[in-house]
Design a protein around this motif. Structure first.
Motif, PDB file in Angstrom:
ATOM      1  N   ARG A   1     -27.846  33.275  -7.085  1.00  0.00           N
ATOM      2  CA  ARG A   1     -26.495  32.715  -7.186  1.00  0.00           C
ATOM      3  C   ARG A   1     -25.608  33.534  -8.108  1.00  0.00           C
ATOM      4  NH1 ARG A   1     -27.401  26.447  -8.226  1.00  0.00           N
ATOM      5  NH2 ARG A   1     -25.260  26.663  -8.958  1.00  0.00           N
ATOM      6  N   LEU A   2     -26.241  34.277  -9.003  1.00  0.00           N
ATOM      7  CA  LEU A   2     -25.458  34.991 -10.007  1.00  0.00           C
ATOM      8  C   LEU A   2     -25.031  36.386  -9.550  1.00  0.00           C
ATOM      9  CD1 LEU A   2     -24.688  34.465 -13.017  1.00  0.00           C
ATOM     10  CD2 LEU A   2     -26.615  35.909 -13.618  1.00  0.00           C
ATOM     11  N   LEU A   3     -25.906  37.051  -8.809  1.00  0.00           N
ATOM     12  CA  LEU A   3     -25.631  38.457  -8.518  1.00  0.00           C
ATOM     13  C   LEU A   3     -24.687  38.605  -7.333  1.00  0.00           C
ATOM     14  CD1 LEU A   3     -29.181  40.014  -8.974  1.00  0.00           C
ATOM     15  CD2 LEU A   3     -27.327  39.803 -10.598  1.00  0.00           C
ATOM     16  N   PRO A   4     -23.812  39.563  -7.407  1.00  0.00           N
ATOM     17  CA  PRO A   4     -22.893  39.779  -6.290  1.00  0.00           C
ATOM     18  C   PRO A   4     -23.639  40.333  -5.085  1.00  0.00           C
ATOM     19  CG  PRO A   4     -22.647  41.499  -7.923  1.00  0.00           C
ATOM     20  CD  PRO A   4     -23.625  40.528  -8.488  1.00  0.00           C
TER      21      PRO A   4
ATOM     22  N   GLU B   1     -21.618  49.308   2.176  1.00  0.00           N
ATOM     23  CA  GLU B   1     -20.392  48.635   1.732  1.00  0.00           C
ATOM     24  C   GLU B   1     -19.929  49.189   0.390  1.00  0.00           C
ATOM     25  OE1 GLU B   1     -20.531  44.406   0.637  1.00  0.00           O
ATOM     26  OE2 GLU B   1     -21.054  44.237   2.767  1.00  0.00           O
ATOM     27  N   GLU B   2     -20.894  49.297  -0.514  1.00  0.00           N
ATOM     28  CA  GLU B   2     -20.510  49.676  -1.867  1.00  0.00           C
ATOM     29  C   GLU B   2     -19.997  51.102  -1.900  1.00  0.00           C
ATOM     30  OE1 GLU B   2     -24.229  51.108  -4.525  1.00  0.00           O
ATOM     31  OE2 GLU B   2     -24.286  49.075  -3.821  1.00  0.00           O
ATOM     32  N   GLU B   3     -20.560  51.936  -1.054  1.00  0.00           N
ATOM     33  CA  GLU B   3     -20.117  53.317  -1.089  1.00  0.00           C
ATOM     34  C   GLU B   3     -18.758  53.487  -0.426  1.00  0.00           C
ATOM     35  OE1 GLU B   3     -23.764  56.245  -1.512  1.00  0.00           O
ATOM     36  OE2 GLU B   3     -23.609  55.202   0.392  1.00  0.00           O
ATOM     37  N   ALA B   4     -18.559  52.724   0.648  1.00  0.00           N
ATOM     38  CA  ALA B   4     -17.271  52.857   1.322  1.00  0.00           C
ATOM     39  C   ALA B   4     -16.163  52.328   0.400  1.00  0.00           C
ATOM     40  CB  ALA B   4     -17.294  52.128   2.643  1.00  0.00           C
ATOM     41  N   GLY B   5     -16.521  51.218  -0.322  1.00  0.00           N
ATOM     42  CA  GLY B   5     -15.628  50.682  -1.352  1.00  0.00           C
ATOM     43  C   GLY B   5     -14.164  50.676  -0.959  1.00  0.00           C
TER      44      GLY B   5
ATOM     45  N   ILE C   1     -32.502  50.526  -7.446  1.00  0.00           N
ATOM     46  CA  ILE C   1     -32.867  50.508  -8.885  1.00  0.00           C
ATOM     47  C   ILE C   1     -31.641  50.493  -9.789  1.00  0.00           C
ATOM     48  CG2 ILE C   1     -35.178  51.505  -8.692  1.00  0.00           C
ATOM     49  CD1 ILE C   1     -33.980  54.180  -9.595  1.00  0.00           C
ATOM     50  N   GLU C   2     -30.548  51.112  -9.331  1.00  0.00           N
ATOM     51  CA  GLU C   2     -29.361  51.173 -10.202  1.00  0.00           C
ATOM     52  C   GLU C   2     -28.692  49.799 -10.366  1.00  0.00           C
ATOM     53  OE1 GLU C   2     -29.830  52.747  -7.401  1.00  0.00           O
ATOM     54  OE2 GLU C   2     -28.185  52.366  -5.990  1.00  0.00           O
TER      55      GLU C   2
ATOM     56  N   ASP D   1     -17.149  56.502 -15.008  1.00  0.00           N
ATOM     57  CA  ASP D   1     -17.088  55.602 -13.839  1.00  0.00           C
ATOM     58  C   ASP D   1     -18.450  55.499 -13.171  1.00  0.00           C
ATOM     59  OD1 ASP D   1     -14.374  55.211 -14.033  1.00  0.00           O
ATOM     60  OD2 ASP D   1     -13.868  56.869 -12.691  1.00  0.00           O
ATOM     61  N   MET D   2     -18.650  54.364 -12.499  1.00  0.00           N
ATOM     62  CA  MET D   2     -19.839  54.261 -11.642  1.00  0.00           C
ATOM     63  C   MET D   2     -19.352  54.003 -10.223  1.00  0.00           C
ATOM     64  SD  MET D   2     -22.899  52.764 -13.701  1.00  0.00           S
ATOM     65  CE  MET D   2     -22.773  52.298 -15.406  1.00  0.00           C
ATOM     66  N   ARG D   3     -20.272  54.222  -9.264  1.00  0.00           N
ATOM     67  CA  ARG D   3     -19.837  54.100  -7.870  1.00  0.00           C
ATOM     68  C   ARG D   3     -19.592  52.661  -7.452  1.00  0.00           C
ATOM     69  NH1 ARG D   3     -23.519  58.562  -4.679  1.00  0.00           N
ATOM     70  NH2 ARG D   3     -23.380  60.108  -6.353  1.00  0.00           N
ATOM     71  N   HIS D   4     -20.194  51.737  -8.169  1.00  0.00           N
ATOM     72  CA  HIS D   4     -20.001  50.324  -7.813  1.00  0.00           C
ATOM     73  C   HIS D   4     -20.033  49.491  -9.072  1.00  0.00           C
ATOM     74  CE1 HIS D   4     -20.931  46.321  -6.210  1.00  0.00           C
ATOM     75  NE2 HIS D   4     -20.261  46.738  -5.158  1.00  0.00           N
ATOM     76  N   ARG D   5     -19.271  48.385  -9.075  1.00  0.00           N
ATOM     77  CA  ARG D   5     -19.167  47.614 -10.314  1.00  0.00           C
ATOM     78  C   ARG D   5     -20.484  46.935 -10.687  1.00  0.00           C
ATOM     79  NH1 ARG D   5     -18.500  42.379  -8.436  1.00  0.00           N
ATOM     80  NH2 ARG D   5     -17.947  42.513  -6.239  1.00  0.00           N
ATOM     81  N   ASP D   6     -21.384  46.751  -9.723  1.00  0.00           N
ATOM     82  CA  ASP D   6     -22.655  46.117 -10.080  1.00  0.00           C
ATOM     83  C   ASP D   6     -23.717  47.117 -10.534  1.00  0.00           C
ATOM     84  OD1 ASP D   6     -24.244  43.683 -10.327  1.00  0.00           O
ATOM     85  OD2 ASP D   6     -25.482  44.553  -8.740  1.00  0.00           O
TER      86      ASP D   6
END
Ligand code: SAH
Length: 462
Positions: free
Chosen positions: A239-242, A248-252, A364-365, A407-412
């Motif tokens: 429930r907590l994790l996005p 999806e995350e890479e296309a962002g 893992i990231e 920066d990171m590639r995705h906020r999570d």
């Protein structure tokens, strides 16, 4: 049991408004196992301190409530009446419930602001050293002070007690301070005086809103708060994790053209994983952090893969995997080839055993760095498949996406590694658990920064 909260902005007596407790009127509240008293030992313009004194009835705890047939909660001789524990959390919620919601009729603007507070917790139990207290509170912005004790001054050889007097100083909103204390006090203490069921997940997430998901120790907090009951911990994490999938995350938010590049990178990555699995002659494959099941869909098409399982902590990702794989429409024979499991990769799980290969594609990231040690044990020590394939972004390549070094590639993403960092981790893990590892770049390589994705293929020495 004593909790003090000191407020140091003038006029400090505003603390009374914030807490909905009049500084000139001591109050007593009945709790199920004792009483909570509220009073203000110090009220000046510069400093105002409120005390929550909890008076637990030890006989009641040991024998059960007067007139009730039920037995007691604890043995006769125990520390419960004296230490900061889940009893204190219950008292905080009962006595300061309105302040915890952030409501303040008379000074709403103050309730919405970060203000200078100091909380003092007397006799906070903490196995291990004060490092744990720091790990929990410092990421939330607190300066932590901890005073320890000899167990007995006359017998220094007995060592230190496991109780600490702790002060936490920060500029925070009062509701956040109270919610941090509510959740983290029982995390530090190891006993909870009440039954842990699903309702506890709601409480944890409600009081953890806005800070728990981003806390570097979130898994430890959730694990301890829910007393390591695996199905509850999984549900809470889910429930907590996005919800994210690698594609999806890479296309962002990228422009269409670059997004297209990244989608094709995702395809290339999955193709590389399938090829590596085939060359390892894996027949039973476990896809850890399977997301919406893109890899599983490719593997299902290939008859050489006899048994497939996908694991993810997110139920909604698994729902999407179920429809992508059209599980309901598969023939019985096909259906028997594949299983989807909800679970977390950082908890040992019997269901992960017995596979030839495990894959972690861009997963893992998403784990907090210190949870990697748990993943290593779960995967390389206990599940121990012959082949393990791990892919993760190559941080050096981020510059080519126009990202800065921070920066990171995705906020999570909890971290991203350079090629050197990934190689160092993978080599250490391989050595430690009896594997060899080789590295495969994925995506067009840049002469300077390498490929966008890095992949390690681990093979168990036999
Ligand atoms: N492998 C997939 C998804 C990658 S996104 C792909 O290539 O498309 C990362 C996935 O890891 C998400 O689905 C997320 O829910 C899952 N995840 C994150 N932390 C996890 C954990 N502790 N246990 C299990 N899955 C986790």
């Amino acid at each position: 049991m004593l909790l003090t909260i000191t407020y140091t902005r003038q006029p400090a007596a505003d603390l009374g408004y914030l807490l909905h407790k009049n500084p000139s009127r001591p109050q007593t509240f009945d709790l199920s196992h004792g009483q909570a008293h509220i009073f203000y030992p110090e009220v000046t313009d510069e400093r105002c301190t409120v005390v929550l004194l909890l008076d637990i009835d030890p006989l009641d705890l040991a024998r059960g409530k007067r007139g009730s047939a039920a037995g007691g909660l604890f043995d006769y001789v125990n520390d419960r009446p004296y230490v900061a524990s889940s009893f204190l959390s219950v008292a905080i919620a009962k006595v300061f419930g309105t302040a915890m919601t952030g409501r303040c009729k008379d000074r709403p603007e103050l309730a919405a602001q970060a203000l200078p507070f100091q909380a003092g917790i007397v006799m906070l139990p903490c196995r291990g050293q004060t490092a744990m207290i720091r790990r929990l509170f410092e990421p939330l912005g607190y300066t932590v002070g901890a005073e320890d004790y000899e167990l007995d001054e006359q017998f220094p050889q007995w060592g230190k007690s496991r109780y600490f007097n702790v002060t936490l100083t920060a500029a925070v909103r009062l509701q956040d301070l109270l919610r941090h204390l509510y959740v983290l006090i029982p995390v530090l203490d190891s006993d909870k005086h009440y039954w842990i069921g699903e309702a506890e997940i709601d409480k944890l997430l409600r009081h953890g809103e806005g800070w728990l998901a981003g806390h570097p120790e979130r898994e430890l907090i959730i694990g301890r708060y829910l007393k390591r009951k695996r199905n509850l911990v999984d549900q809470a994490l889910n429930r907590l994790l996005p919800d994210v999938s690698a594609a999806e995350e890479e296309a962002g938010q990228l422009p269409e053209e670059e997004a297209e590049d990244k989608r094709s990178l995702n395809e290339e990555r999955l193709g590389t994983v399938v090829a590596a699995l085939k060359s390892a002659q894996a027949k039973r494959v476990l896809d850890l952090g399977c997301g919406e099941g893109k890899l599983l869909a490719l593997l299902l098409r290939d008859k050489s893969f006899e048994q497939l399982a996908g694991v993810d902590v997110s139920c909604s990702a698994l729902e999407r995997a179920k429809s992508r794989l059209k599980l309901e429409r598969l023939s019985d024979l096909q259906r028997q080839r594949i299983t989807l499991l909800q679970g977390s990769l950082t908890y040992r799980d019997q269901r992960f055993a017995g596979y030839d290969a495990a894959t972690l594609v861009e997963v893992i990231e998403h784990l907090d760095p210190h949870r990697l040690a748990a993943l290593e044990q779960v995967l390389f020590r206990f599940a121990k498949p012959h082949t393990v394939i791990v892919s993760t972004p190559n941080k050096e390549y981020n510059a080519r996406y126009g990202l800065t070094a921070s920066d990171m590639r995705h906020r999570d993403h909890r971290f991203e590694w350079t090629r050197g960092e990934f190689a160092a981790w993978a080599t250490r893990v391989a050595e430690c658990y009896g594997y060899s590892v080789r590295f495969m770049p994925v995506g067009a390589a840049d002469p300077e920064v390498g490929s966008p994705t890095q992949m390690g293929v681990f093979t168990l020495w036999n």
